[in-house]
Motif scaffolding. Structure first.
Motif, short mmCIF file in Angstrom:
data_model
loop_
_atom_site.label_atom_id
_atom_site.label_comp_id
_atom_site.label_asym_id
_atom_site.label_seq_id
_atom_site.Cartn_x
_atom_site.Cartn_y
_atom_site.Cartn_z
N ASP B 16 0.81 -1.21 0.00
CA ASP B 16 0.00 0.00 0.00
C ASP B 16 0.85 1.27 0.00
O ASP B 16 0.41 2.30 -0.50
CB ASP B 16 -0.89 0.02 1.26
N GLU B 17 2.07 1.19 0.57
CA GLU B 17 2.86 2.42 0.69
C GLU B 17 3.33 2.93 -0.67
O GLU B 17 3.56 4.12 -0.84
CB GLU B 17 4.05 2.20 1.64
N GLY B 76 7.58 -8.56 6.74
CA GLY B 76 7.97 -8.15 8.09
C GLY B 76 7.09 -8.81 9.15
O GLY B 76 6.38 -9.78 8.87
N PRO B 77 7.12 -8.27 10.38
CA PRO B 77 6.44 -8.92 11.51
C PRO B 77 5.03 -8.42 11.79
O PRO B 77 4.40 -8.91 12.72
CB PRO B 77 7.35 -8.54 12.70
N THR B 78 4.52 -7.46 11.02
CA THR B 78 3.23 -6.85 11.41
C THR B 78 2.06 -7.40 10.60
O THR B 78 2.23 -8.14 9.64
CB THR B 78 3.30 -5.32 11.33
N HIS B 79 0.85 -6.98 11.02
CA HIS B 79 -0.40 -7.55 10.47
C HIS B 79 -0.56 -7.30 8.98
O HIS B 79 -1.29 -8.01 8.30
CB HIS B 79 -1.59 -6.93 11.21
N ASP B 80 0.11 -6.25 8.45
CA ASP B 80 -0.02 -5.96 7.02
C ASP B 80 1.00 -6.74 6.19
O ASP B 80 1.08 -6.56 4.97
CB ASP B 80 0.09 -4.44 6.75
N ASP B 81 1.77 -7.60 6.82
CA ASP B 81 2.76 -8.42 6.12
C ASP B 81 2.16 -9.78 5.80
O ASP B 81 2.24 -10.72 6.60
CB ASP B 81 4.02 -8.57 6.98
N ASN B 116 9.66 -12.92 20.06
CA ASN B 116 8.22 -12.95 20.39
C ASN B 116 7.42 -13.48 19.20
O ASN B 116 7.97 -13.82 18.15
CB ASN B 116 7.74 -11.56 20.86
N ALA B 118 5.42 -11.97 17.10
CA ALA B 118 5.50 -11.14 15.89
C ALA B 118 6.80 -11.45 15.14
O ALA B 118 6.82 -11.62 13.92
CB ALA B 118 5.43 -9.66 16.25
N ARG B 119 7.90 -11.53 15.89
CA ARG B 119 9.19 -11.79 15.25
C ARG B 119 9.23 -13.19 14.64
O ARG B 119 9.85 -13.40 13.59
CB ARG B 119 10.32 -11.59 16.27
N ARG B 121 6.86 -14.61 13.23
CA ARG B 121 6.19 -14.56 11.92
C ARG B 121 7.19 -14.53 10.78
O ARG B 121 6.92 -15.04 9.69
CB ARG B 121 5.33 -13.28 11.81
N MET B 136 21.76 -8.42 7.11
CA MET B 136 21.49 -7.15 7.79
C MET B 136 20.62 -7.29 9.03
O MET B 136 20.98 -6.86 10.11
CB MET B 136 20.77 -6.25 6.77
N SER B 137 19.44 -7.87 8.88
CA SER B 137 18.46 -7.80 9.97
C SER B 137 17.97 -9.17 10.41
O SER B 137 16.99 -9.28 11.14
CB SER B 137 17.25 -6.95 9.55
N ILE B 156 17.86 -3.87 2.06
CA ILE B 156 17.78 -5.28 2.46
C ILE B 156 17.49 -6.15 1.24
O ILE B 156 18.09 -7.22 1.06
CB ILE B 156 16.74 -5.48 3.59
#
Lengths: 252, 252
Positions: B16-17, B76-81, B116, B118-119, B121, B136-137, B156
């Protein structure tokens, strides 16, 4: 209460220069930002090469699936500029020289060496099309059915968008708020999800970054309803503050 | 002699971004440039929102039409991923936690607050997938079938591409030469068309600009055959010089 109708648009970028990596695209962000102000949501983008069959296929898929289709690129005077011909094929119409476009180009090139065959190519439109004004270089954009054919050069595409401002039917503009936070997004993923669920008509996006040796994230809330947006932003700020995180309004 | 096989790839940008205009895409140019070096042609790009059905539809169309499909964003770890879940649906497989990804993340987050939900995920992959390293991450990219799932953050994504360098079967790399000229492209359109026709296996693109108050253009010749490319560039230089135009090698 029924949710208001959402108006959507697709953008088709035509150009080998984007697919080869030579040119960094700037039209996606420009068209997206402009559409938000018109109350129209950019819902899909495709980039295809300068190949007629590929353009025809994409045009026919996208014009059927969205309220509006914008294209950028391929309307100059050279052999690789085939957008007008491809869109005419997609629509099943012929190509004609638009008299007003011809007059505009003749005027523009009067002091620049005159109107030759290559320059006259830029007056060709799918039969029945209207023009979109271009104050910069004479060559106009083109509007036919629900398709808006723009230049590929970003500042010329921008002038054509300006000429269209306020002329397309849309819904409520999409508005957004950005909240910045020095936190790893993975620490607050549950909070983001729960906040979004608690606020109908709002979407929350999470955009992490590494900066100044620290991790942080911007949380972008989007809605077409300003009151809902403000309520969601206030709630997310409170929830994050409750977990001990300091919020920067307008993002970091 | 038969022309060598052309290897093609598509890029699906999930986010979306990008469609909201908030974030300027940098992955198209980055992936395109990297693919050129691997001898693979970027042949189509699509950008779709964070909506599962839209991702599934695009994945299934693009993975069938191209040798390779790359995706960026949404891991990533959030709901939009939701990229991993959507690609698993497209492939008709389940989602599983990859043991090596879990170990990598546990190690990475050991000194950063621990692993946790989220991570965790970010350790989920479509069943049967392999990992793509990310120095990197911690969170890895994913390879399954002909699909390469990369991060959305450009640096990344770039590290993941680096990890894949030289590992994909491709053809001859696409090479290019750029000739710059202070001329309106509409004055030399016939010359460009005729030169391209005279050189099989070469495409000439024309990219006009306005700079220092004057019009000019860069002509980009592309080929997978260096000898043909050089011959075409020399011929175009001669033809333009014959019309009185001075050429700048490597473009203006």
């Amino acid at each position: 209460m029924a949710e208001p109708r959402t108006w959507t648009a697709a953008l088709l970028i035509i150009g080998d220069e984007i697919l080869s990596g030579r040119t960094q695209d700037k039209n996606i962000a420009q068209v997206a930002t402009w559409l938000n102000l018109q109350g129209i949501r950019l819902s899909e983008v495709r980039v295809v090469p300068d190949v007629e069959a590929r353009i025809v296929e994409a045009v026919n898929a996208l014009r059927a699936q969205h309220d509006y289709l914008f294209t950028t690129g391929g309307i100059g005077p050279t052999h690789d500029d085939i957008t007008v011909d491809a869109i005419a094929v997609a629509l099943g119409v012929g190509v004609e020289v638009h008299p007003k476009a011809r007059a505009v180009l003749a005027d523009y090139y009067e002091t620049r060496g005159g109107l030759n065959d290559a320059r006259l190519r830029m007056a060709r439109v799918p039969a029945g099309a209207q023009l979109i004004e271009n104050k910069m270089s004479g060559a106009p954009g083109i509007h036919i059915a629900n398709i808006f054919i723009l230049a590929g050069v970003p500042h010329i595409a921008g002038l054509m968008l300006e000429a269209l401002s306020g002329r397309l039917e849309g819904g409520a503009p999409l508005v957004s708020r950005t909240l910045g936070c020095w936190v790893a997004e993975s620490e607050v993923a549950d909070t983001l999800r729960e906040t979004e669920r608690a606020h109908d008509g709002c979407q929350i996006g999470s955009y992490p970054f590494f900066r100044e040796g620290r991790v942080g994230a911007n949380f972008v809330i989007r809605s077409t309803d300003l009151a809902r947006l403000d309520a969601c932003a206030a709630d997310l700020t409170d929830r994050l503050a409750g977990q001990g995180f300091s919020i920067t309004a307008d993002g970091i």
